[in-house]
Design an enzyme around this catalytic site. Structure first.
Site, mmCIF file in Angstrom:
data_model
loop_
_atom_site.group_PDB
_atom_site.id
_atom_site.type_symbol
_atom_site.label_atom_id
_atom_site.label_comp_id
_atom_site.label_asym_id
_atom_site.label_seq_id
_atom_site.Cartn_x
_atom_site.Cartn_y
_atom_site.Cartn_z
ATOM 1 N N HIS A 44 -7.186 0.013 9.217
ATOM 2 C CA HIS A 44 -8.552 -0.409 8.890
ATOM 3 C C HIS A 44 -9.382 -0.294 10.170
ATOM 4 C CE1 HIS A 44 -6.877 -3.133 5.412
ATOM 5 N NE2 HIS A 44 -6.660 -1.842 5.217
ATOM 6 N N TYR A 63 -11.923 19.277 18.350
ATOM 7 C CA TYR A 63 -10.670 18.531 18.178
ATOM 8 C C TYR A 63 -10.529 17.968 16.784
ATOM 9 C CZ TYR A 63 -10.740 19.407 23.009
ATOM 10 O OH TYR A 63 -10.803 20.077 24.189
ATOM 11 N N HIS A 115 -12.720 0.968 2.515
ATOM 12 C CA HIS A 115 -11.393 0.432 2.839
ATOM 13 C C HIS A 115 -10.891 0.966 4.191
ATOM 14 C CE1 HIS A 115 -7.023 -0.251 1.180
ATOM 15 N NE2 HIS A 115 -7.092 -0.468 2.480
ATOM 16 N N GLU A 164 0.820 -1.215 0.000
ATOM 17 C CA GLU A 164 0.000 0.000 0.000
ATOM 18 C C GLU A 164 0.862 1.277 0.000
ATOM 19 O OE1 GLU A 164 -4.292 -0.891 1.527
ATOM 20 O OE2 GLU A 164 -2.905 -1.161 3.208
ATOM 21 N N HIS A 188 -1.865 4.391 7.909
ATOM 22 C CA HIS A 188 -3.067 3.836 7.269
ATOM 23 C C HIS A 188 -3.539 2.659 8.112
ATOM 24 C CE1 HIS A 188 -5.841 1.909 4.642
ATOM 25 N NE2 HIS A 188 -5.031 0.913 4.354
HETATM 26 ZN ZN ZN Z 1 -5.532 -0.994 3.664
#
Ligand code: ZN
Length: 211
Positions: free
Chosen positions: A94, A119, A159, A73, A92
């Site tokens: 999930h 915030y 995603h 990724e 990144h």
């Molecule tokens: Zn991912």
């Protein structure tokens, strides 16, 4: 921060994110800018059990030069580094609630996280949704290029979230804020919610020099 200290920080934050259930299995990846290039988490690695000496080292053009093979990724990460010269790290995950928001058909694609707390305005700002692409596909790069100059974070449709920050700690904190706010948005969905208004947002932007 020395490269060794940065490697150790990636291991420490990876374990912390994993142990708090913010990303499961071998999902999620971290990267940070070094003096000569970048350090990234390896492909198929679990963020809870990283080895500082086996993290992937990349040169300034993103070519793999040492350590295990990097996450597939990487295009997500380099789209932010390319467009945000001040970005020192990219995270990144999930994470459940931000990913849930990325799956909703009626989320505003230009502003997925409503300004429900100060915030989220201060740490994350407006978060656009990037159209779906297959994980690891280079096709995601131009889609992030289109928004990254003006946005430090995005949701990848169906995603999950990608967040950049000036440092690894800064990117992790912004990611945590994004995830917690996504949780609040989902908790209050269907209820009458009072959002911060334009003058309250402008006041934050002025006082915290967000623009
Ligand atoms: Zn991912």
């Amino acid at each position: 921060m020395s490269e060794q200290a940065l490697r150790e920080a990636i291991v420490r934050w990876g374990r912390s994110l994993f142990e708090r259930g913010l990303t499961a299995g071998s999902s999620g990846n971290l990267s940070a800018r070094t003096e000569n290039g970048f350090i990234a988490t390896p492909t198929n690695s679990c963020l809870g059990f990283l080895d500082a000496d086996r993290l992937s080292a990349l040169d300034g053009e993103g070519r793999h030069v040492d350590g295990d093979l990097p996450t597939k990724e990487l295009p997500l990460h380099f789209a932010f580094y390319r467009n945000r010269p001040t970005a020192g790290a990219v995270v990144h995950l999930h994470s459940t609630h931000a990913t849930a928001l990325s799956c909703l058909a009626d989320v505003d694609p230009t502003d997925a996280i409503p300004p429900i707390t100060p915030y989220v305005v201060m740490r994350v700002g407006k978060v656009p949704v990037v159209p779906y692409t297959r994980p690891g596909s280079p096709e995601v790069a131009p889609l992030i290029d289109a928004v990254a100059p003006n946005h430090a974070a995005v949701l990848l449709q169906n995603h999950g979230p990608v967040v950049s920050g000036p440092s690894l700690e800064g990117a992790v904190f912004a990611m945590e804020e994004l995830e917690e706010t996504a949780r609040l948005v989902l908790l209050t969905r269907g209820m009458k919610v009072r959002l911060l208004d334009a003058s309250q947002i402008a006041d934050l932007e002025r006082n915290f020099k967000l623009k």
